[in-house]
Motif scaffolding. Structure first.
Motif, PDB file in Angstrom:
ATOM      1  N   ALA A  67      -3.479   1.250  -3.458  1.00  0.00           N
ATOM      2  CA  ALA A  67      -3.205  -0.141  -3.103  1.00  0.00           C
ATOM      3  C   ALA A  67      -2.866  -0.913  -4.368  1.00  0.00           C
ATOM      4  O   ALA A  67      -3.593  -0.842  -5.360  1.00  0.00           O
ATOM      5  CB  ALA A  67      -4.412  -0.762  -2.402  1.00  0.00           C
ATOM      6  N   LYS A 120       0.844  -1.188   0.000  1.00  0.00           N
ATOM      7  CA  LYS A 120       0.000   0.000   0.000  1.00  0.00           C
ATOM      8  C   LYS A 120       0.879   1.237   0.000  1.00  0.00           C
ATOM      9  O   LYS A 120       1.902   1.288   0.657  1.00  0.00           O
ATOM     10  CB  LYS A 120      -0.910   0.028   1.223  1.00  0.00           C
ATOM     11  CG  LYS A 120      -1.905  -1.140   1.252  1.00  0.00           C
ATOM     12  CD  LYS A 120      -2.769  -1.053   2.480  1.00  0.00           C
ATOM     13  CE  LYS A 120      -3.776  -2.208   2.541  1.00  0.00           C
ATOM     14  NZ  LYS A 120      -4.618  -2.139   3.731  1.00  0.00           N
ATOM     15  N   GLN A 178      -7.555   0.755  -5.608  1.00  0.00           N
ATOM     16  CA  GLN A 178      -6.686  -0.320  -6.060  1.00  0.00           C
ATOM     17  C   GLN A 178      -6.295  -0.063  -7.511  1.00  0.00           C
ATOM     18  O   GLN A 178      -7.131   0.330  -8.324  1.00  0.00           O
ATOM     19  CB  GLN A 178      -7.388  -1.671  -5.961  1.00  0.00           C
ATOM     20  CG  GLN A 178      -7.508  -2.219  -4.545  1.00  0.00           C
ATOM     21  CD  GLN A 178      -8.097  -3.616  -4.555  1.00  0.00           C
ATOM     22  OE1 GLN A 178      -9.156  -3.856  -5.133  1.00  0.00           O
ATOM     23  NE2 GLN A 178      -7.416  -4.553  -3.925  1.00  0.00           N
TER      24      GLN A 178
END
Length: 220
Positions: A137, A19, A208
């Protein structure tokens, strides 16, 4: 405004957690510049082995929409794809319940090839440029591959976020609606931007992102 951000794009060689938070500074990336080649010994055998070879193993001319993935080590003679050589765009993909997806597309707008590999860094901003808390992420659905982008070639990353408020969002359940997105290419510290018209982002700004792949992603 192509201001420097406190995060960097990440290559597949990066170590550490998966992350990257834009609210705190990350470790400085290693020197990504290609080291100069040392002069070979003056001997007939060495001259014969090194003559006629060029970095990247191919011509730097010609434009196309299908960039080539190269084995590690190839394309090393080309510079990294920097914010000054790229343009960015976002295209909404098919949504699911509470989830949103988009294709982030980077296009080589320069007149020479460049190389890239890894995950982009992301920073949501307001229309006025103020930073919105953002967490990038790494989605490891596929491995990062070295990519050489010729002029007009494209690479893309799939972005995924939620529009469902959680405990980390505002107490009244509201979530920010960004006005723009800043993108830090892999191995770079500076960013380029594109507009954001994809609605709210909940989950404390967590997005993400897949590793960059060749092309521009699915149509929808």
């Amino acid at each position: 405004m192509a201001a420097a951000l406190a995060v960097t794009g990440c290559t597949s060689q990066s170590s550490g957690p998966s992350k990257v938070s834009s609210s705190s500074g990350g470790p400085a990336p290693g020197d990504s510049r290609t080291p100069p080649h040392s002069a070979p010994p003056r001997s007939p055998s060495t001259s014969a082995a090194t003559s006629g070879k060029t970095p990247g193993g191919g011509s730097a001319s010609g434009a196309g929409r299908t960039p080539s993935s190269r084995p590690p080590g190839q394309g090393a003679g080309f510079p990294h794809c920097s914010p000054g050589t790229l343009s960015a765009s976002l295209r909404q993909l098919e949504a699911a319940a509470g989830n949103r997806y988009a294709a982030l597309v980077l296009t080589n707008t320069s007149d020479r090839p460049c190389r890239t590999q890894g995950w982009p860094g992301l920073q949501l901003t307001s229309e006025g440029g103020g930073r919105i808390p953002t967490e990038t992420a790494r989605d490891r659905a596929h491995e990062a591959q070295p990519i050489t982008l010729k002029p007009d070639d494209r690479a893309w990353s799939r972005l995924h976020w939620t529009v469902v408020s959680s405990s980390g969002d505002a107490a009244d359940g509201s979530c920010p609606t960004p006005g723009a997105l800043r993108i830090i290419p892999p191995d770079e510290r500076h960013s380029l931007g594109t507009g954001w018209d994809l609605g709210t982002v909940c989950g404390k700004g967590r997005i993400q992102a897949t590793a960059l792949s060749t092309g521009e992603g699915p149509a929808h």
